[in-house]
Design a protein around this motif. Sequence first.
Motif, short mmCIF file in Angstrom:
data_model
loop_
_atom_site.label_atom_id
_atom_site.label_comp_id
_atom_site.label_asym_id
_atom_site.label_seq_id
_atom_site.Cartn_x
_atom_site.Cartn_y
_atom_site.Cartn_z
N VAL A 1 0.84 -1.21 0.00
CA VAL A 1 0.00 0.00 0.00
C VAL A 1 0.88 1.26 0.00
N LEU A 2 1.91 1.24 0.83
CA LEU A 2 2.81 2.39 0.90
C LEU A 2 3.51 2.63 -0.43
N ILE A 3 3.91 1.55 -1.07
CA ILE A 3 4.56 1.67 -2.39
C ILE A 3 3.58 2.22 -3.42
N ALA A 4 2.35 1.69 -3.41
CA ALA A 4 1.34 2.17 -4.36
C ALA A 4 1.04 3.65 -4.14
N ASN A 5 0.97 4.07 -2.89
CA ASN A 5 0.71 5.48 -2.57
C ASN A 5 1.83 6.38 -3.08
N ASP A 6 3.07 5.96 -2.86
CA ASP A 6 4.21 6.75 -3.32
C ASP A 6 4.28 6.79 -4.84
N GLU A 7 3.96 5.67 -5.48
CA GLU A 7 3.95 5.64 -6.95
C GLU A 7 2.91 6.60 -7.50
N GLN A 8 1.73 6.63 -6.87
CA GLN A 8 0.68 7.55 -7.30
C GLN A 8 1.09 9.00 -7.06
N SER A 9 1.70 9.25 -5.92
CA SER A 9 2.17 10.61 -5.61
C SER A 9 3.24 11.05 -6.61
N LEU A 10 4.06 10.12 -7.02
CA LEU A 10 5.12 10.42 -8.00
C LEU A 10 4.51 10.77 -9.36
N ILE A 11 3.46 10.06 -9.73
CA ILE A 11 2.76 10.36 -10.99
C ILE A 11 2.13 11.75 -10.92
N GLU A 12 1.46 12.04 -9.81
CA GLU A 12 0.82 13.35 -9.64
C GLU A 12 1.85 14.47 -9.62
N ASN A 13 2.98 14.20 -9.01
CA ASN A 13 4.06 15.20 -8.98
C ASN A 13 4.54 15.51 -10.39
N GLY A 14 4.75 14.46 -11.19
CA GLY A 14 5.19 14.66 -12.57
C GLY A 14 4.17 15.44 -13.39
N GLU A 15 2.89 15.13 -13.19
CA GLU A 15 1.83 15.84 -13.91
C GLU A 15 1.78 17.31 -13.50
N ALA A 16 2.00 17.58 -12.21
CA ALA A 16 2.00 18.95 -11.71
C ALA A 16 3.16 19.74 -12.33
N GLN A 17 4.32 19.11 -12.41
CA GLN A 17 5.48 19.77 -13.02
C GLN A 17 5.22 20.08 -14.49
N LYS A 18 4.63 19.12 -15.18
CA LYS A 18 4.34 19.30 -16.61
C LYS A 18 3.33 20.43 -16.82
N LYS A 19 2.27 20.44 -16.01
CA LYS A 19 1.23 21.47 -16.14
C LYS A 19 1.78 22.86 -15.84
N GLU A 20 2.54 22.97 -14.76
CA GLU A 20 3.08 24.28 -14.39
C GLU A 20 4.06 24.79 -15.44
N LEU B 1 8.54 21.03 -5.94
CA LEU B 1 8.11 19.79 -6.59
C LEU B 1 9.29 18.86 -6.86
N LYS B 2 10.42 19.42 -7.26
CA LYS B 2 11.61 18.61 -7.51
C LYS B 2 12.11 17.96 -6.21
N LYS B 3 12.05 18.73 -5.13
CA LYS B 3 12.46 18.20 -3.83
C LYS B 3 11.54 17.05 -3.42
N GLU B 4 10.23 17.26 -3.58
CA GLU B 4 9.26 16.22 -3.25
C GLU B 4 9.47 15.00 -4.12
N GLU B 5 9.74 15.21 -5.39
CA GLU B 5 9.97 14.10 -6.32
C GLU B 5 11.17 13.27 -5.88
N LYS B 6 12.26 13.94 -5.51
CA LYS B 6 13.46 13.24 -5.08
C LYS B 6 13.19 12.42 -3.81
N GLU B 7 12.47 13.03 -2.86
CA GLU B 7 12.15 12.33 -1.61
C GLU B 7 11.27 11.11 -1.88
N LEU B 8 10.31 11.26 -2.77
CA LEU B 8 9.43 10.13 -3.12
C LEU B 8 10.23 9.01 -3.77
N GLN B 9 11.13 9.36 -4.68
CA GLN B 9 11.93 8.36 -5.36
C GLN B 9 12.83 7.61 -4.38
N GLU B 10 13.44 8.35 -3.46
CA GLU B 10 14.31 7.71 -2.46
C GLU B 10 13.51 6.81 -1.53
#
Length: 218
Positions: A48-67, A175-184
Amino acid sequence: MLRLLPNRKKLRNDRLDPTSTRWRRLRLLENRVAPRNEIEDPKTGLKVLIANDEQSLIENGEAQKKETTDRTEENLEYQANIANLQEADGLLKKAISVLKVYYSKIVKEEAFVEMKKQTPPETWKEGGYKGQSGAGTDAITMLEHILSDTQTEEKEAHEAEKTAQHAFEDSMTSLKKEEKELQENLAKLRVTLAETEEELLGKKSEHKATVEIGRAHV
């Protein structure tokens, strides 16, 4: 028919005796449940934790793209607006310069002609001649006012663009900081999941071996 009741004392002793087959089976069962819960728990399990982080990572990428897309569009609009304002600025300055030269010549020429006649022109009476020069002054004043407004608008556009760019950069940094933390964190969770699954597999093998030993003693 009489039913033989189990020896409660013996059962109790089996639970307490670490050398008994029953005790080993209970411990193995507990050991198997613990890692399985760690993996499968619907709220805190690793999957569940992995799935949540994967979803957050997708949303982070979409937010970066939109902005980034929004910022690019805003910047293009800004550049087009500045180009128009600068063009208007140049045209207004040129018009003002031409009008000043034009009205200056008219005033001098008409004044010179009338002085040669030695007769005050009708336009001099009751402020008539003043009205002609005043008309030119009014036109120039109006253009100078428009020029001032145009320059103010350009200055405000530059300031708005600067503010928007800073806000974009701050947001992207976050967003980049959050992305790095999520990936780690995701990498750590996946390692933990692999280790826990390996541990669970070992527990299953151990349990199977214990069961087979128990059957052999029956």
